[in-house]
Motif scaffolding. Structure first.
Motif, mmCIF file in Angstrom:
data_model
loop_
_atom_site.group_PDB
_atom_site.id
_atom_site.type_symbol
_atom_site.label_atom_id
_atom_site.label_comp_id
_atom_site.label_asym_id
_atom_site.label_seq_id
_atom_site.Cartn_x
_atom_site.Cartn_y
_atom_site.Cartn_z
ATOM 1 N N UNK B 6 0.840 -1.186 0.000
ATOM 2 C CA UNK B 6 0.000 0.000 0.000
ATOM 3 C C UNK B 6 0.879 1.241 0.000
ATOM 4 N N UNK B 8 0.878 4.658 1.025
ATOM 5 C CA UNK B 8 0.031 5.478 1.883
ATOM 6 C C UNK B 8 0.434 6.930 1.676
ATOM 7 N N UNK B 9 -0.360 7.640 0.954
ATOM 8 C CA UNK B 9 0.005 8.997 0.535
ATOM 9 C C UNK B 9 -0.690 9.998 1.445
ATOM 10 N N UNK B 605 -12.018 1.219 2.540
ATOM 11 C CA UNK B 605 -12.096 0.764 1.168
ATOM 12 C C UNK B 605 -12.477 -0.711 1.173
ATOM 13 N N UNK B 644 -13.434 -5.585 3.630
ATOM 14 C CA UNK B 644 -13.393 -4.170 3.969
ATOM 15 C C UNK B 644 -12.198 -3.889 4.850
ATOM 16 N N UNK B 645 -11.467 -2.860 4.528
ATOM 17 C CA UNK B 645 -10.303 -2.467 5.310
ATOM 18 C C UNK B 645 -10.521 -1.068 5.835
ATOM 19 N N UNK B 648 -7.139 2.612 6.910
ATOM 20 C CA UNK B 648 -6.854 3.961 6.409
ATOM 21 C C UNK B 648 -8.125 4.780 6.535
#
Lengths: 719, 687
Positions: B6, B8-9, B605, B644-645, B648
């Motif tokens: 991932x 992660x921005x 997400x 589902x995560x 973030x």
């Protein structure tokens, strides 16, 4: 604790064709405690002198013949006995050179083992389970031998144990995966059969070891899964029982086995609490099952471990403080030592934590060997290899050995003793010194106590500074130095001894307080502590740029306290200004403050101080306390100094010991009221701290939140 | 399902601007909201508070007040202009100089025939609302001091005006001021400062309610001009007032971020007739000034300096049978419900859209591999390739990046600009070109993946595409055979560039064949606005997510819903899914696994694996933690299609790159809050 010492190789081993077979059949004792009779797996018997690692004699049977049983020593007739080709018993003496010419007798059945033990007659155990005394067998070799065991039962292991009046032959058999223990008592002959509990895995034990403890036969056996079980058979048990009994067992130890099961491993009981296991992995080492470990079965702790090079054959013998392990291409002898283990020894004594770090090299000496002087059997002796011995010999050409110095101390003049001790200390290596320092100190103290004129302060100080000394090694040392007003030595002892009894601490305190300042100021003391004290006395609070922090008392919110009599106030400020004792005296008192103690033992001895001494000491403590709290004092890490807690503890102790006296004494009144305000300020401080504690805790929690940067690549897993 | 790398921005410094004004149209149930940068957003309250339309801002425009007249939206601002908005083309229709200096407020009468504005020069100007225009009618009596706030009596005969230190009541037919209500100044040091009457409300019983800078909410009798009641609610300003439709309740927003409700009730149970205005409830959902308020039928809507819109349902207005357990009563709308981030899946580039500029970033890289939960060491840091500032006053309204990363386009209200940017040659000076002037305005841009063509819906009825991005632009437009009233707000193309789907705020989705430039089919209209859609690159199935969280999959080739979609509709979506309060804003697909669809909203997400069984109502919906604790053998029996995560949060974009790594663009609310100006100081316990 138990320890394994540096081992040495007794002899090389000839690799047999069949790699799984051990090249050694057995190791037995001779009449001499330093001899070992080693029987190899083919044709020869060798007698070794263990400490010198040199063979004294060797006997071989003819080509084509085979030794089938380890040679034993008949302690009664001083002859060796061995069996060749299962049926031929050979008996010979030390001076016989050729085995073929020795006495031979052929018996009718196959012999399993000949067993012999000091104090008992040798016995012959036949493969079918019958037992005969060697004498009676040799008198009639062709006598018929009965079968005790059933057809498919085979003996796996056997031993004999001789107690005062009793003689046992123990052997275990295996038949279709079932293991049995036979206990054969001799004179009168009875045979008892026990069935061992089966292990869940169905495996049979890898090794057995038997010993006699408290009139019980203890059988210890190791399974491939690492379980060491113990079974107990009463030695004097009543023997009328017929048939097979189940033998109860208890798990003594779970040896971690790592991956897989143990292959060639063996366990032997060293004493009630210790078991030596060979062929097991070390729990903290990498892979590999080639370790010799000593485990404490009471605490299930690993006491010592040693890696053995090469393949381990799963054989270990234990005789007189030595473990014989065959591994790779060598037979190693490893001396060991098992001390009675206790929780106290595991925890150790209370020590100053700051010092413990710097002196990690201090080993705990063995009091018995040092004080009673029976050093020849000491394990450290064996440790010495030939090389070190040689080097020592070459050294002693120039300087005196420890023994010689000890002799010198008894009679020699002060100067010479001093010089020799110095020389010895400066050249000796750590291992040697540890033993000798205690003896030297004891001898020096003993001489000084006997002759008042004899006193060697420099030598003693040097011995103390080696840090191998402690109070229990040389109990008279500290008191002797007090007697001779050798305050430097006193200070050293207080700093370096971890185990000063409270009574001695108190004696020191009493001496230090009552000694006139003038006497002490001349003495040179350890510079670090002096410079600390100088710093403390010199640092007058409130001289920086004319800033004067409010005094503790004025900070008090207690309004009743405000209208103080002016004289009191003046008195109080006076106390603040000047240290009530001289500089060097203060240094010595600081050492007392930092000595470990337990208050229950200290309190009765504190009562010996008289009132003036108590008041002076309290004044000093108050002075240090105020200095600490005023100057925002930061402890210099390297410098030895009493902590705030130690000061408070001592104040409490003194007040406890002398409270009634102090209350009555008029001179103590101001002091006590000052002390009361200490307490008050402390309580106030702590209540303030308590108030902000929860806030600080919140801060702590906040810090835990992960700091996430602007960009990161992370790995997540979705299921 | 497996492990994902991932990206992660968090370096997209998107900063929403403060909410300045609000107007609720009770008839259409639309809320118009004006921000400090001059942009106007329209929310549809009947459709899950969906952000239906956004009119981009402009540098010179400032909106101080909004007003609905029927379906028409007017605004007035400190630039002295009145503007009407074209809600079909999403731009100002016209603007008119009022010649009264800065305008503080604009209102309309209940009949919708007249507009009144309050000006800096002390005049209240009346405008007549005509069919296509507004016409200046007359001034009311000019006063000394500026007119800050206005409120029209429901009968249309009187207007109350909040000024400095006083309130005036005007008689509209004559234009004379009939009452002068003096407002007290604040206490202590603020005595010397003028009191600003920030807001007034004229009720039908001629009661005037005012909120002022001294922190008072005052109730006056409009007939006699006497003060009935004073509520001192704050040390700071009362900035906004709003009256409920039945005039039984008034809410006031303060600088402290609180919203205080007053109700017209009898203080004791025995005397039901003697009603008075009583302070009843205080809500605290804001940290900063509450500048705009609307009390609607079932909720209080508030917004202010802290940039988020809060919908606070009034629970007593709901039926008893609504299940209250686990119901989060406050709805917070933080982010625009449209895409500010474009992701080039092949090239690993991100395009961030700000109102004034575009930023193109290359993602970082790492060679390492790690366990789940690890943070990998970076081999290459992310790199800002391009900073593109817009020209002119108009703010950027949309932008797009092609999946190869070679093409970039943005649009303002007045023009569309392409940038042809070759990342290898000279990214700093990209060649640019403008779309031909015929396509003068667009609100949506799309750069389909393979072909270098671009689609822009230029007007409701038109979708124009241009292909062959050479200096000579070839353009083609798709004419709709049907007349569409509403603007297109969503567009997507298929991976092969053959299909284009466009959705408008009337919930219609049209699918066009780009090769034939013809309408292919119309997806059956569903009652809720589509919030996100995407066409699958291999199967050409279109996944559509609506504002009410419903999910459909439509086969473009077969012109019907797919079996999976039918199965899903038959079984129904899980309640936990339906109860989420933010709409899905992106749909992307896994090019390696055609069964996987990636969706996201602000808080999570979701990867939908269509090969797995659908969850029924009894299934644990958020089951990732459970699955983690299960053994390898037990897991398959607990799997369901929605993975589902929630690791973030505050998501602006989630996309799956072609190398199977996820890009997650987060904009932590804390970071937004920390950039806001300091709120008014308040004494808090233990500080």
């Amino acid at each position: 604790m138990a320890a394994l010492y540096e081992g040495f190789t007794l002899c090389g081993l000839v690799q047999t064709q069949n790699a799984s077979d051990s090249p050694i059949q057995g190791i037995e004792l001779d009449g001499d405690s330093d001899h070992a009779v080693v029987t190899d797996s083919t044709r020869s018997v060798t007698l070794y002198k263990v400490s010198d690692q040199k063979p004294l004699g060797s006997w071989t049977v003819k080509q084509g013949q085979l030794l089938t049983c380890p040679a034993v020593f008949n302690f009664q007739t001083k002859e060796y006995v061995v069996v060749s080709d299962n049926k031929v018993i050979r008996v010979w003496k030390d001076e016989d050179l050729n085995l073929d010419k020795a006495f031979k007798a052929t018996v009718t059945a196959d012999v399993w083992r000949v067993h012999s033990a000091p104090g008992g007659e040798p016995v012959v155990l036949f493969q079918r389970g019958a037992v005969r005394f060697l004498d009676s067998l040799l008198s009639a070799p062709q006598q018929p031998v009965e079968d005790v065991l059933s057809e498919e039962e085979v003996i796996r292991w056997s031993t004999n144990i001789v107690a005062e009046e009793q003689h046992f032959v123990l052997f275990t058999t295996e038949q279709k995966g079932e293991c049995c223990l036979y206990v054969q008592r001799l004179n009168p002959n009875t045979l008892q059969k026990y069935r061992l509990e089966r292990e869940d895995s169905g495996a049979s034990p890898l090794s057995f070891s038997a010993s006699l403890q408290d009139k019980h036969l203890n059988l210890l056996y190791l399974y491939p899964n690492g379980c060491v079980y113990q079974s107990v058979v009463a030695a004097r048990g009543y023997v009328g029982l017929e048939g097979v009994q189940a033998l109860p067992r208890s798990l003594r130890l779970m040896v971690p086995v790592g991956e897989g099961e143990l292959g060639a491993a063996s366990a032997v009981a060293l004493d009630e609490a210790h078991v030596a296991v060979v062929g097991v992995p070390h729990p903290s080492a990498r892979t590999g099952k080639d370790f010799l470990c000593i485990w404490n079965t009471n605490f299930q702790t690993l006491q010592a471990g040693k890696e053995m090079a090469g393949r381990i054959h799963g054989q270990v013998w234990c005789y007189l403080g030595k473990l014989f392990v065959s591994h790779g291409k060598a037979l190693s002898v490893i001396p060991y030592e098992c001390q009675k283990s206790s929780l106290a020894s595991a925890l150790g004594k209370l020590r100053h934590t700051g010092l413990a770090v710097s002196k990690s090299s201090v080993a705990v000496p063995s009091w018995n060997t040092l004080l009673h002087g029976d050093q020849p059997q000491g394990p450290t002796k064996i440790v010495e290899t030939r090389k070190s011995k040689l080097s020592r010999k070459s050294q002693s050409a120039q300087a005196l050995t420890v023994e010689q110095v000890l002799e010198l101390i008894k009679t020699g003049p002060v100067d010479e003793v001093q010089r020799e001790v110095e020389a010895l200390v400066s050249r000796g290596d750590a291992q040697d010194l540890q033993l000798s320092v205690g003896q030297l100190a004891c001898h020096l103290v003993a001489r000084s106590q006997a002759e008042t004129a004899f006193y060697t302060p420099v030598a003693l100080a040097q011995l103390v500074q080696t840090q191998f000394l402690c109070h229990s090694v040389c109990p008279g040392l500290l008191l002797l130095s007090l007697e001779h007003k050798d305050y430097f030595l006193c200070q050293l002892c207080l700093q370096l001894f971890p185990d000063i009894p409270e009574v001695v601490t108190c004696a020191c305190l009493k001496t230090f307080i009552s000694v006139p300042d003038g006497d002490v100021e001349m003495v040179s003391l350890e510079p670090d502590s002096v410079s600390f004290m100088e710093g403390l006395v010199g640092a007058r609070g409130g001289q920086q740029n004319g800033f004067s922090p409010p005094l503790f008392e004025e900070d008090s919110c207690d309004t009743n306290h405000q209208p103080k009599p002016p004289q009191d106030k003046k008195n109080h400020t006076l106390q603040l200004e000047a240290c009530p004792v001289g500089l060097h005296k203060a240094v010595l008192l600081n050492e007392v403050l930092q000595t470990p103690y337990s208050d229950n033992f200290l309190l009765p001895h504190l009562k010996d101080l008289d009132t003036q001494q108590v008041i002076l000491f309290l004044q000093y403590l108050q002075f240090v306390y105020l200095k600490y709290s005023q100057d925002v004092y930061t402890q210099t890490p390297g410098l030895r100094s009493p902590t705030m807690t130690q000061i408070i503890d001592w104040v409490c102790l003194l007040l406890d010991a002398h409270f009634t006296v102090l209350v009555m004494a008029p001179d103590a009144k101001g002091l006590l009221s000052n002390l009361q305000s200490f307490v008050k300020s402390q309580v106030k401080l702590f209540s303030e701290l308590g108030k902000i504690e929860s806030s600080l805790q919140e801060l702590h929690k906040m810090k835990l939140s992960k700091d996430i940067s602007q960009y990161s690549i992370e790995v997540i897993e979705l299921f | 399902m497996g492990e994902f790398k991932v990206h992660r921005v968090r370096f997209f410094d998107y900063m929403p601007t403060a909410i300045r004004a609000m107007a609720f149209n009770a008839h259409t149930e639309r809320l118009a909201l004006a921000r400090m940068d001059g942009s106007v957003e329209i929310f549809n309250f009947t459709d899950h508070y969906f952000q239906e339309k956004v009119i981009p801002g402009k540098d010179s425009r400032s909106i101080e007040s909004l007003c609905w007249v029927g379906g028409r939206l007017f605004s007035a601002g400190l630039n002295g202009e009145i503007a009407e908005y074209d809600l079909e083309n999403l731009r100002p229709k016209y603007s008119l100089e009022a010649y009264g200096g800065p305008i503080w407020t604009i209102i309309s009468n209940t009949q919708g025939t007249q507009l009144a504005i309050g000006c800096e020069d002390g005049t209240v100007k009346l405008f007549e609302v005509l069919e296509e225009h507004i016409q200046f009618e007359r001034n009311l009596d000019r006063q000394k001091g500026r007119i800050i706030s206005l409120s029209w009596h429901p009968s249309g005969t009187h207007i109350a005006a909040g000024m400095m230190d006083m309130i005036r009541v005007f008689d509209v037919p004559t234009g004379h001021a009939v009452q002068r209500l003096l407002v007290d100044r604040g206490f202590g040091g603020s005595k010397s400062r003028e009191t600003v009457v920030w807001s007034v409300a004229f009720l039908s019983d001629h009661t005037v309610v005012s909120g002022d800078s001294a922190g008072k909410v005052q109730v006056w009798d409009g007939h006699t001009g006497t003060l009935v009641k004073t509520h001192l609610v704050t040390k700071w300003d009362v900035l906004a007032l709003s009256v409920s439709k039945d005039e039984s309740s008034v809410v006031a927003g303060t600088s402290e971020g609180t919203v205080i409700q007053f109700q017209f009730i009898a203080p004791t149970l025995h005397q039901q007739q003697d009603k008075e205005w009583v302070r009843t409830r205080t809500f605290k959902n804001h940290t900063h000034d509450v500048r705009a308020l609307a009390e609607i039928e079932t909720a209080i809507v508030s917004g202010g300096m802290d940039t988020h819109l809060v919908v606070r349902p009034l629970l007593e207005k709901f039926d008893e049978n609504i299940e209250m357990a686990g119901f989060d009563p406050v709805l917070l709308l933080f982010f625009p419900q449209r895409n500010l981030v474009s992701c080039a899946k092949k090239a690993g580039l991100l395009l961030f859209q700000f109102p004034g500029q575009l930023e193109l970033w290359r993602l970082g890289d790492s060679d390492e591999h790690g366990k789940p939960g690890d943070r990998l060491p970076l081999k290459r840091k992310p790199e800002k390739l391009l900073l593109l500032k817009r020209k002119g006053e108009d703010h950027i309204c949309c932008s797009a990046l092609s999946s190869c990363g070679g093409w970039l386009a943005y649009s303002t209200v007045s023009s569309v600009l392409y940038t042809l940017h070759t990342s290898s040659a000279s990214p700093r000076t990209p060649p640019r070109c403008l779309l031909p002037p015929a396509n003068h305005q667009s609100s949506l841009l799309l750069l389909p993946s393979l072909s270098a063509s671009m689609c822009t819906p230029s007007s409701p009825s038109q979708v124009s595409g241009s292909s062959n991005m050479s200096p000579q632009l070839g353009c083609s437009s798709l004419e709709n055979h049907r007349f569409l009233l509403q603007p297109i707000h969503l567009m997507t193309t298929s991976g092969d560039g053959k299909w284009l789907a466009a959705a408008n705020s009337d919930c219609e989705i049209h699918v066009y064949n780009l090769q034939k430039l013809k309408l292919h089919c119309i997806v059956p209209v569903y009652g809720s606005c589509p919030s996100a859609m995407g066409i699958h690159p291999t199967t050409n199935n279109m996944t559509v997510v609506h504002a009410d969280q419903q999910l459909f999959e439509y086969s473009i080739v077969e012109k019907q819903y797919t079996d999976w979609s039918r199965k899903l509709q038959k079984q129904g979506l899980h309640n936990v899914w339906l109860d989420r309060d933010t709409p899905v804003t992106h749909v992307t697909f896994n090019s390696k696994n055609p069964n996987q669809v990636v969706l996201h909203d602000m808080h999570m997400f979701c990867i939908i694996d269509q090969s797995l069984p659908l969850p029924d109502q009894k299934t644990q919906f958020y089951n990732q933690m459970t699955l983690r604790s299960l053994s390898e053998q037990e897991r398959p029996s607990h799997l369901h299609a929605f993975k589902i995560c929630k690791t973030f949060q505050d998501l602006l974009c989630v996309s799956l790159l072609d190398d199977q790594s996820l890009v997650v663009v987060e904009r932590p609310l804390l970071a937004i809050t920390s950039q806001l100006p300091a709120p008014v100081r308040q004494k808090k316990f233990a500080t």
